[in-house]
Design an enzyme around this catalytic site. Structure first.
Site, PDB file in Angstrom:
ATOM      1  N   HIS A  21       0.833  -1.210   0.000  1.00  0.00           N
ATOM      2  CA  HIS A  21       0.000   0.000   0.000  1.00  0.00           C
ATOM      3  C   HIS A  21       0.868   1.260   0.000  1.00  0.00           C
ATOM      4  O   HIS A  21       0.675   2.154  -0.828  1.00  0.00           O
ATOM      5  CB  HIS A  21      -0.898  -0.009   1.237  1.00  0.00           C
ATOM      6  CG  HIS A  21      -1.813   1.171   1.331  1.00  0.00           C
ATOM      7  ND1 HIS A  21      -3.083   1.174   0.803  1.00  0.00           N
ATOM      8  CD2 HIS A  21      -1.639   2.406   1.893  1.00  0.00           C
ATOM      9  CE1 HIS A  21      -3.648   2.344   1.032  1.00  0.00           C
ATOM     10  NE2 HIS A  21      -2.788   3.112   1.696  1.00  0.00           N
ATOM     11  N   GLU A  22       1.804   1.324   0.922  1.00  0.00           N
ATOM     12  CA  GLU A  22       2.639   2.520   1.035  1.00  0.00           C
ATOM     13  C   GLU A  22       3.570   2.670  -0.156  1.00  0.00           C
ATOM     14  O   GLU A  22       3.920   3.786  -0.544  1.00  0.00           O
ATOM     15  CB  GLU A  22       3.436   2.499   2.342  1.00  0.00           C
ATOM     16  CG  GLU A  22       2.587   2.460   3.609  1.00  0.00           C
ATOM     17  CD  GLU A  22       1.592   3.602   3.700  1.00  0.00           C
ATOM     18  OE1 GLU A  22       1.847   4.675   3.103  1.00  0.00           O
ATOM     19  OE2 GLU A  22       0.552   3.428   4.359  1.00  0.00           O
ATOM     20  N   HIS A  25       1.818   4.764  -2.795  1.00  0.00           N
ATOM     21  CA  HIS A  25       1.934   6.207  -2.532  1.00  0.00           C
ATOM     22  C   HIS A  25       3.342   6.707  -2.853  1.00  0.00           C
ATOM     23  O   HIS A  25       3.522   7.775  -3.463  1.00  0.00           O
ATOM     24  CB  HIS A  25       1.631   6.500  -1.054  1.00  0.00           C
ATOM     25  CG  HIS A  25       0.206   6.262  -0.667  1.00  0.00           C
ATOM     26  ND1 HIS A  25      -0.857   6.748  -1.385  1.00  0.00           N
ATOM     27  CD2 HIS A  25      -0.337   5.600   0.399  1.00  0.00           C
ATOM     28  CE1 HIS A  25      -1.987   6.403  -0.798  1.00  0.00           C
ATOM     29  NE2 HIS A  25      -1.698   5.697   0.285  1.00  0.00           N
TER      30      HIS A  25
END
Length: 455
Positions: A21-22, A25
């Site tokens: 997920h990170e 980003h």
């Protein structure tokens, strides 16, 4: 020791999902020239870190999440302190890029979770996998329920021993298939076809919604013949001389036709039972001594046999299609689940799990599956990670402050109204999100503690 292993494996799994997920980003931010000041797995005090370029990579104390710290907090704080009407678009900050680029950055985290699930599930379907399930023969839960509860299966006219062959015009392969169809069709009337004593019988059934999970239930259990699958060395069953393949026919004088009959005899917690069984067409008997732990549970040292199934190996394209279908199926189930929570159809205290319970569930599922084989363990582990990853994709896109969906809505508003919001408005918006997240964490933590106490 088992609990410790479950936690370690669970943290590893959750760490993979958070990293993916990170990373979404991180990559999107870097591509737009936004400075990533910190990339952390875990929250709170950092316990290990190193710096490469402009980014500090961390492992933090609380391993139940993570974050990607983008440059801009200092600029926002300075604008608030100086009571400015707008934020200076300092190079490298999140505020220096167009709103649509911010939307891409915030959307990329959830998107990476979805891509991760699709890719992993596609690989699993491409290689095929083994799973275990009883066949489609059923037992009515009401036959073993002393409270007189009536289930949808009783209302429909099902009987113990029926073999389900079709539900909602779909051919039934095994008991797992029954569970999947029933779980996804709560409060929906369906046709069900069963084989009973050489007759084919068509009935109608409407699954009831389980308030603990929101899933449909009809009040049936799998019929598992009492044939021993394997015996643990040194266990009570091993000391009693029981072996793989033994068919148990009687326990302490009570006939046993299936696993529920067997468990019913053990319900009063006897110190020992006499077992009659068939081995190589000959009848034998033995005495089995039972030892209970503090929770009143006993480890017999054996389980009953269930059937093994092999999924077909799909082509590369076919596997990708299956991966996409399964991923979006989880999204649709998540939407339905959220709707049932808001309608009050489920007990929110039971339905909502926090990171602690999820971590333990990942570890528990994986270590149990690894007991079968390494391949089974890996597949079960990564399939569950895919489930969590898709749910994370969906939940993070909800229009709630502090979540990615909340940031996207804010950037969309800037695009629609063609103006930048004042620093104090942005600050208050972030505070609302922060308070919401803290409240949610406390709520889920409380639920998780109650869950473990109840176990």
């Amino acid at each position: 020791m088992e609990v410790f292993i479950n936690i370690i494996v669970g943290l590893l799994g959750l760490g993979i999902v958070v990293f993916v997920h990170e990373a979404g980003h991180f990559l999107a931010a870097k591509s737009f020239g936004i400075t990533v000041q910190a990339f952390s797995i875990g929250w709170g005090k950092k316990i290990f870190s190193f710096k490469k370029g402009e980014t500090e990579y961390r492992i933090s104390l609380l391993p139940l999440g993570g974050y990607c710290q983008l440059k801009g907090d200092e600029v926002l704080r300075e604008a608030i302190e100086q009571n400015k009407d707008r934020i200076e678009a300092e190079e490298g900050t999140i505020f220096s890029v167009a709103p649509w680029k911010r939307i891409v950055v915030f959307f990329s985290g959830p998107l990476m979770n979805l891509i991760f699930a699709i890719v992993i599930l596609s690989i699993i379907w491409f290689n095929g996998f083994t799973y275990f399930s009883p066949d489609s023969r059923i037992i009515l839960a009401s036959d073993y329920n002393n409270q007189g509860e009536v289930f949808p299966a009783d209302i429909a006219g099902l009987r113990s021993g029926d073999r389900v062959i079709e539900i909602d015009n779909r051919t039934i392969r095994n008991y797992q298939h029954i569970r999947e169809i029933v779980a996804h069709n709560a409060e929906r009337r369906m046709d069900i076809v069963v084989a009973r004593e050489e007759r084919i019988i068509g009935l109608e059934i409407e699954p009831r919604r389980d308030r603990r999970t929101g899933a449909g239930v009809i009040g049936v259990l799998p019929w598992i013949d009492p044939v021993i699958a394997k015996v643990e060395p040194g266990s009570p069953a091993d000391l009693a001389g029981l072996m793989q393949g033994d068919l148990i026919t009687e326990v302490s004088g009570i006939p046993v036709n299936n696993q529920m009959d067997f468990l019913g005899v053990l319900e009063p917690r006897p110190e020992s039972v006499n077992i009659r069984f068939i081995r190589n067409r000959a009848t034998h008997s033995t005495s089995l001594t039972l030892i209970y732990n503090e929770e009143g549970q006993t480890n017999l040292g054996f389980g009953f046999s269930v059937d093994q199934y092999e999924t077909p190996r799909y082509s590369l394209f076919g596997a990708a299609v299956k991966g996409v279908q399964e991923s979006f199926s989880i999204v649709f189930v998540s939407i339905k689940g959220l709707r049932t929570i808001f309608r009050g159809d489920v007990d929110i205290n039971q339905a909502v799990s926090g990171p602690i319970r999820i971590t333990y569930m990942v570890g528990e599922l994986a270590t149990t599956a690894f007991g079968e084989s390494i391949r089974t363990g890996l597949i079960s582990f990564f399939r569950f990670l895919c489930l969590i990853s898709v749910v994370l994709f969906f939940m993070n896109l909800l229009p709630i402050p502090a979540l990615d969906g909340g940031h996207i809505i804010f950037a969309l508003c800037e695009t629609i109204f063609r103006r930048n919001f004042k620093p104090k408005v942005i600050y208050r918006y972030q505070i609302v999100g922060f308070v919401f997240i803290i409240m949610l964490l406390f709520f889920t933590l409380f639920n998780d503690i109650l869950f473990f106490i109840s176990r």
